[in-house]
Design a protein around this motif. Structure first.
Motif, mmCIF file in Angstrom:
data_model
loop_
_atom_site.group_PDB
_atom_site.id
_atom_site.type_symbol
_atom_site.label_atom_id
_atom_site.label_comp_id
_atom_site.label_asym_id
_atom_site.label_seq_id
_atom_site.Cartn_x
_atom_site.Cartn_y
_atom_site.Cartn_z
ATOM 1 N N SER A 68 0.799 -1.231 0.000
ATOM 2 C CA SER A 68 0.000 0.000 0.000
ATOM 3 C C SER A 68 0.833 1.283 0.000
ATOM 4 C CB SER A 68 -0.926 0.014 1.227
ATOM 5 O OG SER A 68 -0.149 -0.036 2.421
ATOM 6 N N THR A 69 2.149 1.144 -0.106
ATOM 7 C CA THR A 69 3.039 2.309 -0.044
ATOM 8 C C THR A 69 2.975 3.131 -1.331
ATOM 9 O OG1 THR A 69 4.569 1.065 1.388
ATOM 10 C CG2 THR A 69 5.401 3.094 0.388
ATOM 11 N N THR A 70 2.680 4.400 -1.205
ATOM 12 C CA THR A 70 2.634 5.288 -2.368
ATOM 13 C C THR A 70 4.034 5.825 -2.665
ATOM 14 O OG1 THR A 70 2.234 7.275 -1.037
ATOM 15 C CG2 THR A 70 0.307 5.998 -1.725
ATOM 16 N N GLU A 71 4.184 6.420 -3.834
ATOM 17 C CA GLU A 71 5.479 7.004 -4.198
ATOM 18 C C GLU A 71 5.860 8.128 -3.230
ATOM 19 O OE1 GLU A 71 7.853 8.778 -8.108
ATOM 20 O OE2 GLU A 71 5.694 8.382 -8.207
ATOM 21 N N LYS A 72 4.876 8.928 -2.837
ATOM 22 C CA LYS A 72 5.121 10.023 -1.899
ATOM 23 C C LYS A 72 5.627 9.488 -0.560
ATOM 24 C CE LYS A 72 2.835 14.033 0.197
ATOM 25 N NZ LYS A 72 1.551 14.789 0.300
#
Length: 207
Positions: A68-72
């Motif tokens: 679930s880790t976003t680029e941000k």
């Protein structure tokens, strides 16, 4: 003249030759020793043209995040350990072999881990990582297409997840190499980070 006279002369000549050879060897050794001291010869360079740490170094760092880790969020994680150093982050790359993982509750870890190993084509991907009360078990891509493996997952109530693989390169290569273990340790502390590994390069190939 008696034979013994000539024999004595011969023995003296041979003895003198041995003495001369020994003295010459000692003299040469002393001269070399003086040259090393005066000239400051580094004996390491006699066998290695370049120091080992200048031949093998890391070109970048592979960081695997939870699904679930976003680029941000990935950038924010690296920012916290970068200490102002410039870097480049490639987000969600697709050239890493083991792109999947499962989370196993610590209370059932040993039992369910052994069940996973019963898959016909099971491959150990890497060392499992403990995050909170769960263990992260990396899964090779080929296994997600194996029917018997998918059946094991279903029976053990395990959910297959896709990890977010990123590649990080710091602009200051020397700083990155000097602090690689510290960087690795700090990244692993983050709850979103599953695995950290180095991309080693051989500088000798480009010399």
């Amino acid at each position: 003249m008696p034979f013994s006279f000539y024999s004595n002369i011969k023995n003296r000549i041979q003895t003198n030759k041995i003495i001369i050879i020994v003295l010459l060897s000692i003299s040469i050794a002393v001269i070399i020793g003086i040259a090393v001291i005066i000239g400051g010869v580094n004996t390491d360079t006699l066998t290695n043209e370049f120091p080992a740490d200048e031949i093998i170094s890391i070109g970048g760092i592979h960081v695997a995040f939870t699904d679930s880790t976003t680029e941000k969020e990935a950038i924010a994680t690296v920012d916290r350990i970068a200490h102002g150093m410039e870097y480049r982050l490639e987000y969600n790359i697709d050239y890493i072999a083991n792109s999947y993982y499962v989370e196993i509750d610590e209370n059932n870890y040993t039992y369910k881990r052994n069940k996973l190993r019963q898959a016909e084509n099971w491959i150990e991907a890497s060392t499992d990582t403990k995050k909170g009360k769960h263990f992260i078990v990396s899964i090779w891509d080929t296994l997600v297409e194996e029917e018997d493996f998918l059946i094991i997952l279903e029976k053990q109530n395990l959910c297959l997840k896709k990890r977010i693989n990123c590649y990080v390169v710091f602009e200051d290569e020397k700083w990155m190499n000097q602090n690689k273990e510290k960087i690795k340790e700090e990244l692993r502390k983050n709850e979103r980070v599953i695995e950290v590994s180095f991309d080693y390069i051989d500088k000798a190939d480009s010399i």
